[in-house]
Scaffold this motif. Sequence first.
Motif, PDB file in Angstrom:
ATOM      1  N   GLY A   1      -1.903   3.378  -7.276  1.00 15.70           N
ATOM      2  CA  GLY A   1      -2.172   4.694  -6.695  1.00 15.70           C
ATOM      3  C   GLY A   1      -1.125   5.222  -5.739  1.00 15.70           C
ATOM      4  O   GLY A   1      -1.412   6.145  -4.970  1.00 15.70           O
ATOM      5  N   GLY A   2       0.077   4.633  -5.747  1.00 14.05           N
ATOM      6  CA  GLY A   2       1.135   5.148  -4.896  1.00 14.05           C
ATOM      7  C   GLY A   2       1.814   4.055  -4.102  1.00 14.05           C
ATOM      8  O   GLY A   2       1.279   2.951  -3.952  1.00 14.05           O
ATOM      9  N   PRO A   3       3.010   4.325  -3.561  1.00 12.57           N
ATOM     10  CA  PRO A   3       3.780   3.291  -2.855  1.00 12.57           C
ATOM     11  C   PRO A   3       3.087   2.739  -1.621  1.00 12.57           C
ATOM     12  O   PRO A   3       3.279   1.570  -1.279  1.00 12.57           O
ATOM     13  CB  PRO A   3       5.097   4.006  -2.509  1.00 12.57           C
ATOM     14  CG  PRO A   3       4.806   5.460  -2.607  1.00 12.57           C
ATOM     15  CD  PRO A   3       3.746   5.603  -3.643  1.00 12.57           C
ATOM     16  N   ALA A   4       2.283   3.535  -0.936  1.00  8.49           N
ATOM     17  CA  ALA A   4       1.642   3.067   0.290  1.00  8.49           C
ATOM     18  C   ALA A   4       0.669   1.926   0.035  1.00  8.49           C
ATOM     19  O   ALA A   4       0.326   1.183   0.968  1.00  8.49           O
ATOM     20  CB  ALA A   4       0.922   4.224   0.972  1.00  8.49           C
ATOM     21  N   ALA A   5       0.216   1.768  -1.185  1.00  4.04           N
ATOM     22  CA  ALA A   5      -0.678   0.659  -1.499  1.00  4.04           C
ATOM     23  C   ALA A   5       0.070  -0.672  -1.534  1.00  4.04           C
ATOM     24  O   ALA A   5      -0.543  -1.727  -1.347  1.00  4.04           O
ATOM     25  CB  ALA A   5      -1.361   0.897  -2.846  1.00  4.04           C
ATOM     26  N   LEU A   6       1.393  -0.620  -1.758  1.00  2.00           N
ATOM     27  CA  LEU A   6       2.180  -1.841  -1.943  1.00  2.00           C
ATOM     28  C   LEU A   6       3.130  -2.132  -0.800  1.00  2.00           C
ATOM     29  O   LEU A   6       3.545  -3.279  -0.627  1.00  2.00           O
ATOM     30  CB  LEU A   6       2.986  -1.752  -3.250  1.00  2.00           C
ATOM     31  CG  LEU A   6       2.171  -1.649  -4.541  1.00  2.00           C
ATOM     32  CD1 LEU A   6       3.103  -1.506  -5.727  1.00  2.00           C
ATOM     33  CD2 LEU A   6       1.276  -2.874  -4.714  1.00  2.00           C
ATOM     34  N   THR A   7       3.513  -1.111  -0.038  1.00  2.77           N
ATOM     35  CA  THR A   7       4.510  -1.314   0.997  1.00  2.77           C
ATOM     36  C   THR A   7       4.245  -0.391   2.180  1.00  2.77           C
ATOM     37  O   THR A   7       3.734   0.720   2.017  1.00  2.77           O
ATOM     38  CB  THR A   7       5.927  -1.078   0.445  1.00  2.77           C
ATOM     39  OG1 THR A   7       6.890  -1.181   1.508  1.00  2.77           O
ATOM     40  CG2 THR A   7       6.053   0.287  -0.214  1.00  2.77           C
ATOM     41  N   ASN A   8       4.626  -0.877   3.367  1.00  3.05           N
ATOM     42  CA  ASN A   8       4.456  -0.081   4.578  1.00  3.05           C
ATOM     43  C   ASN A   8       5.632   0.850   4.837  1.00  3.05           C
ATOM     44  O   ASN A   8       5.492   1.839   5.546  1.00  3.05           O
ATOM     45  CB  ASN A   8       4.293  -1.010   5.792  1.00  3.05           C
ATOM     46  CG  ASN A   8       3.097  -1.923   5.653  1.00  3.05           C
ATOM     47  OD1 ASN A   8       2.015  -1.477   5.320  1.00  3.05           O
ATOM     48  ND2 ASN A   8       3.298  -3.203   5.907  1.00  3.05           N
ATOM     49  N   ASP A   9       6.789   0.495   4.288  1.00  6.62           N
ATOM     50  CA  ASP A   9       8.007   1.225   4.626  1.00  6.62           C
ATOM     51  C   ASP A   9       9.039   1.247   3.503  1.00  6.62           C
ATOM     52  O   ASP A   9      10.185   1.621   3.725  1.00  6.62           O
ATOM     53  CB  ASP A   9       8.649   0.618   5.884  1.00  6.62           C
ATOM     54  CG  ASP A   9       8.938  -0.876   5.722  1.00  6.62           C
ATOM     55  OD1 ASP A   9       8.763  -1.419   4.606  1.00  6.62           O
ATOM     56  OD2 ASP A   9       9.347  -1.509   6.719  1.00  6.62           O
ATOM     57  N   GLY A  10       8.633   0.838   2.309  1.00  5.28           N
ATOM     58  CA  GLY A  10       9.562   0.762   1.190  1.00  5.28           C
ATOM     59  C   GLY A  10      10.109  -0.626   0.972  1.00  5.28           C
ATOM     60  O   GLY A  10      10.619  -0.934  -0.110  1.00  5.28           O
ATOM     61  N   VAL A  11      10.000  -1.494   1.989  1.00  7.55           N
ATOM     62  CA  VAL A  11      10.571  -2.842   1.930  1.00  7.55           C
ATOM     63  C   VAL A  11       9.504  -3.906   2.167  1.00  7.55           C
ATOM     64  O   VAL A  11       9.322  -4.812   1.358  1.00  7.55           O
ATOM     65  CB  VAL A  11      11.703  -2.995   2.971  1.00  7.55           C
ATOM     66  CG1 VAL A  11      12.197  -4.436   3.045  1.00  7.55           C
ATOM     67  CG2 VAL A  11      12.854  -2.043   2.650  1.00  7.55           C
TER      68      VAL A  11
END
Length: 208
Positions: A177-187
């Motif tokens: 459902g989007g990058p925020a589900a997997l990472t806090n800051d891209g890294v």
Amino acid sequence: MALQLPTRGCLLFQGDSITASQRDPDDGAALGHGFVSRIARALASSHPQLRVVNRGVSGDRVSDLVRRWQEDCLALQPSVVSVLVGVNDTWRRFDRDDPTPVEAYERSYRNILTRSARQDSHLVLVEPFLVPFRDEQWAWREDLDQRIAAVRRLSREFDAPLLAADGLLNQAVHAHGGPAALTNDGVHLTEAGHVVLADAWLALADLS
């Protein structure tokens, strides 16, 4: 290429804060709260005599691994060494104007792999990754993609299993459902991101 894990010995994870995942550096047995601890729990029943060790250090670049490789790797005589490093080499170019040339990155990475191969350690290489969280992070790809290519070359050179983490995590963005589900800051990874990475690492291993 499958990694056949030994039944005993030391399985060492090396890298930066993604590997360290808040481990206590004063506790040699601490595994942190990320993918390493999840892998250790998954192996506890099938490989009870295989000791999992985490020596990830927050902020490390590959040159830092070179400096501490004797103490934090070779001295432990690991049966298997899993390495994830590179995103800080990219990040420092953009936040501190302190770049690591890709050629130097690959040379230093080859240095640690060569030293471990001489000790007959099996190697696992995990690609550095970036899941763009902010628009400006898309500019990082030009730098990081070259480091990913270097890790892929080294995987072939050393006949080491490769975990293609960059594509894996960016693909998982859609399912979660989007990058925020997997990472806090891209890294740095969330709990869900660490699950994705741990499951992929275990999929490389022959657990039969």
